[in-house]
Design a protein around this motif. Structure first.
Motif, short mmCIF file in Angstrom:
data_model
loop_
_atom_site.label_atom_id
_atom_site.label_comp_id
_atom_site.label_asym_id
_atom_site.label_seq_id
_atom_site.Cartn_x
_atom_site.Cartn_y
_atom_site.Cartn_z
N ALA A 296 -1.09 -2.31 17.63
CA ALA A 296 0.10 -2.68 16.86
C ALA A 296 0.38 -1.57 15.85
CB ALA A 296 -0.14 -3.99 16.13
N ALA A 297 1.65 -1.41 15.45
CA ALA A 297 1.99 -0.35 14.48
C ALA A 297 1.30 -0.62 13.15
CB ALA A 297 3.50 -0.27 14.31
N THR A 298 1.48 -1.82 12.64
CA THR A 298 0.96 -2.15 11.30
C THR A 298 0.32 -3.53 11.32
OG1 THR A 298 2.76 -0.88 10.30
CG2 THR A 298 1.63 -2.43 8.87
N CYS A 299 -0.78 -3.65 10.60
CA CYS A 299 -1.46 -4.95 10.52
C CYS A 299 -2.17 -5.03 9.18
CB CYS A 299 -2.45 -5.03 11.69
SG CYS A 299 -3.37 -6.53 11.74
N TYR A 300 -1.77 -5.94 8.34
CA TYR A 300 -2.53 -6.16 7.09
C TYR A 300 -2.41 -7.61 6.65
CZ TYR A 300 1.94 -5.35 4.62
OH TYR A 300 3.24 -5.42 4.17
N ALA A 301 -3.38 -8.00 5.83
CA ALA A 301 -3.57 -9.42 5.54
C ALA A 301 -2.78 -9.90 4.33
CB ALA A 301 -5.05 -9.67 5.27
N ASP A 302 -2.39 -11.16 4.41
CA ASP A 302 -1.99 -11.89 3.21
C ASP A 302 -3.29 -12.55 2.72
OD1 ASP A 302 -1.23 -13.83 1.39
OD2 ASP A 302 0.68 -14.21 2.39
N VAL A 303 -3.74 -12.19 1.52
CA VAL A 303 -5.06 -12.67 1.06
C VAL A 303 -4.94 -13.75 -0.02
CG1 VAL A 303 -6.39 -10.64 1.72
CG2 VAL A 303 -5.20 -10.63 -0.46
N LYS A 304 -3.73 -14.34 -0.11
CA LYS A 304 -3.48 -15.35 -1.16
C LYS A 304 -4.46 -16.53 -1.03
CE LYS A 304 0.54 -17.77 -3.07
NZ LYS A 304 0.63 -19.14 -2.60
N LYS A 305 -4.65 -17.01 0.21
CA LYS A 305 -5.49 -18.20 0.40
C LYS A 305 -6.94 -17.92 -0.02
CE LYS A 305 -6.86 -21.67 3.78
NZ LYS A 305 -6.87 -22.11 5.18
N SER A 306 -7.47 -16.76 0.39
CA SER A 306 -8.85 -16.41 0.02
C SER A 306 -8.98 -16.27 -1.50
CB SER A 306 -9.28 -15.11 0.67
OG SER A 306 -9.19 -15.22 2.04
N ARG A 307 -7.93 -15.66 -2.10
CA ARG A 307 -7.97 -15.46 -3.55
C ARG A 307 -7.95 -16.80 -4.27
NH1 ARG A 307 -3.96 -11.47 -4.18
NH2 ARG A 307 -2.46 -13.14 -4.34
N GLU A 308 -7.08 -17.70 -3.82
CA GLU A 308 -6.91 -18.95 -4.55
C GLU A 308 -8.01 -19.96 -4.26
OE1 GLU A 308 -2.89 -20.24 -3.87
OE2 GLU A 308 -2.09 -18.65 -5.17
N ILE A 309 -8.43 -20.06 -3.01
CA ILE A 309 -9.41 -21.11 -2.67
C ILE A 309 -10.84 -20.60 -2.77
CG2 ILE A 309 -10.19 -22.73 -0.87
CD1 ILE A 309 -7.28 -22.98 -0.02
N LEU A 310 -11.08 -19.40 -2.26
CA LEU A 310 -12.47 -18.88 -2.31
C LEU A 310 -12.75 -18.16 -3.62
CD1 LEU A 310 -12.90 -17.35 1.28
CD2 LEU A 310 -13.45 -19.66 0.49
N ASN A 311 -11.67 -17.87 -4.35
CA ASN A 311 -11.83 -17.09 -5.58
C ASN A 311 -12.46 -15.72 -5.27
OD1 ASN A 311 -11.50 -16.76 -8.27
ND2 ASN A 311 -13.44 -17.73 -8.85
N TRP A 312 -12.05 -15.18 -4.14
CA TRP A 312 -12.59 -13.91 -3.66
C TRP A 312 -11.47 -12.88 -3.53
CZ3 TRP A 312 -11.12 -11.13 0.69
CH2 TRP A 312 -11.92 -10.01 1.01
N GLU A 313 -11.79 -11.66 -3.89
CA GLU A 313 -10.82 -10.58 -3.75
C GLU A 313 -11.60 -9.29 -3.47
OE1 GLU A 313 -6.65 -9.78 -6.02
OE2 GLU A 313 -8.33 -10.50 -7.18
N ALA A 314 -11.12 -8.49 -2.52
CA ALA A 314 -11.79 -7.21 -2.26
C ALA A 314 -11.54 -6.28 -3.45
CB ALA A 314 -11.23 -6.59 -0.99
N LYS A 315 -12.59 -5.55 -3.86
CA LYS A 315 -12.46 -4.73 -5.07
C LYS A 315 -12.49 -3.24 -4.78
CE LYS A 315 -14.68 -8.10 -8.14
NZ LYS A 315 -15.27 -9.04 -7.17
N LYS A 316 -13.15 -2.85 -3.70
CA LYS A 316 -13.40 -1.41 -3.50
C LYS A 316 -12.19 -0.69 -2.89
CE LYS A 316 -18.40 -1.75 -3.34
NZ LYS A 316 -18.95 -0.88 -4.36
#
Ligand SMILES: NC(=O)c1ccc[n+]([C@@H]2O[C@H](COP(=O)([O-])OP(=O)(O)OC[C@H]3O[C@@H](n4cnc5c(N)ncnc54)[C@H](O)[C@@H]3O)[C@@H](O)[C@H]2O)c1
Length: 338
Positions: A296-316
């Motif tokens: 595919a040309a472009t593929c990236y995530a919507d991370v809202k659910k992980s941020r809000e429910i898991l309280n997780w966010e990639a930092k690096k």
């Protein structure tokens, strides 16, 4: 109670084992060493100062797996074990269905018999197929475009049916985007038995002289610089994502939830090469070749659910991903030379 990691000596499993040990969990690893080395056990122990239990075995061996579950007071299984090379899955589809789907059924069945109902599954962004909107959220339609993606999709379907049949299960499907990088200690990283086909390992191989040039598959995509864009996520962030999913399982209201694990940012092939060259001060010779089918040309995530429910966010950052990939490669080469 302990957490059992199938495939826990592999790339993502070993980083997750370290994160789990460091937060006080007892870890049991079940791995057949088909794509990892037993020395990883020592590296995990060295990094954490904690003894882990390792059993060499295949998820295709139901009886051995069930015995390991029974003997180790296992509370949760994180299921990493499987085959993961997309191109190979096209050539050897039956192996992929046998190990990935057949293996997952064994794991789930053994858990059911042992009354263990907490399960975290290594899924993949490949379940979305070619994106129909961006960023991709967890409700994006699912459509596998190769046998590897099909196995992930089938396992997710099996888990959905299981969750519908027995609501006391707590299951998290973690859909990884593009994991790269290695542990800051350089003691663990991506060290597969076969030559990898993903972009970062290929950049690193060219930079270290193991390959002459890097083939860039297509520069005529509808993206800013014409090359494919992906969502690269550092493996240590990914490992923390498992910890977050594990912590959430206890309070998860639904029997099954899916979460995207990515940064939510896209980075093109040329941008990744350029970031790598900048942080390492090296040149990566490259040549443009034809597009690969299925990219595919472009593929990236919507991370809202992980941020809000898991309280997780990639930092690096991308720079940190490039640097740690390179440092690990150097570490391996130096170790082999010693
Ligand atoms: N690395 C990625 O880019 C990526 C992206 C999305 C999803 N995933 C998924 O994450 C999981 C882990 O990926 P990884 O990159 O760490 O792969 P890996 O190959 O490094 O690790 C997998 C581990 O499973 C073991 N294994 C394989 N078959 C087994 C079997 N039959 N029984 C027991 N152990 C077995 C291997 O020896 C290896 O240690 C896989 O399920 C993969 O499909 C990986």
């Amino acid at each position: 109670m302990s957490i059992l990691l199938t495939g826990g000596l592999g790339y993502i499993g070993s980083h997750t084992a370290v994160a789990l040990c460091k937060s006080g969990h007892q870890v049991v690893i079940y791995d057949d060493l088909s794509n990892s080395k037993v020395e990883v056990v020592k590296s995990i122990e060295k990094l954490t100062g904690i003894k882990i239990i390792f059993v060499k075995g295949s998820i295709l061996d139901f009886d051995t797996f069930q015995t390991v579950l029974r003997d180790n007071n296992v509370d949760t299984v994180i299921h990493f074990a499987g085959l993961k090379a997309v191109a190979d899955s096209v050539i050897y589809p039956i192996d992929y269905y046998e190990v990935n789907v057949g293996g997952a059924i064994n794991v789930i069945k053994a858990m059911k018999e042992e009354q263990i109902k907490k399960f975290i599954f290594s899924s993949s962004a490949t379940v979305y197929g070619t994106p129909i909107f961006l960023p991709i959220n967890e409700n994006h339609r699912k459509k596998a475009i190769n046998p590897y993606g099909q196995t992930k999709l089938q396992i997710e379907s099996i888990l959905e049916d299981l969750a519908r049949s027995d609501s006391s299960w707590r299951i998290a499907c973690l859909r990884y985007f593009n994991p790269v990088g290695s542990h800051s200690s350089c003691l663990i990283g991506e060290n597969p038995i076969d030559i990898p086909n993903n972009l970062m390992p290929r950049i690193v191989r060219v930079a270290s002289g193991l390959e002459k040039e890097l083939l860039v598959f297509g520069d005529d995509y509808p993206t800013a610089d014409g090359t494919c864009e992906r969502d690269y996520v550092h493996v240590e962030d990914l490992a923390d994502g498992h910890l977050a999913a594990l912590n959430n399982l206890g309070k998860q209201e639904q029997p099954l939830e899916c979460f995207n694990l990515g940064t939510g940012q896209s980075c093109s092939v040329l941008e990744l090469i350029s970031a790598f060259e900048n942080v390492t001060d090296l040149k990566v010779p490259k040549a443009i070749s034809n597009r690969r089918s299925g990219d595919a040309a472009t593929c990236y995530a919507d991370v809202k659910k992980s941020r809000e429910i898991l309280n997780w966010e990639a930092k690096k950052s991308i720079n940190e991903m490039c640097l740690s990939s390179w440092e690990y490669q150097n570490f391996i080469i130096n170790k082999r030379l010693l």
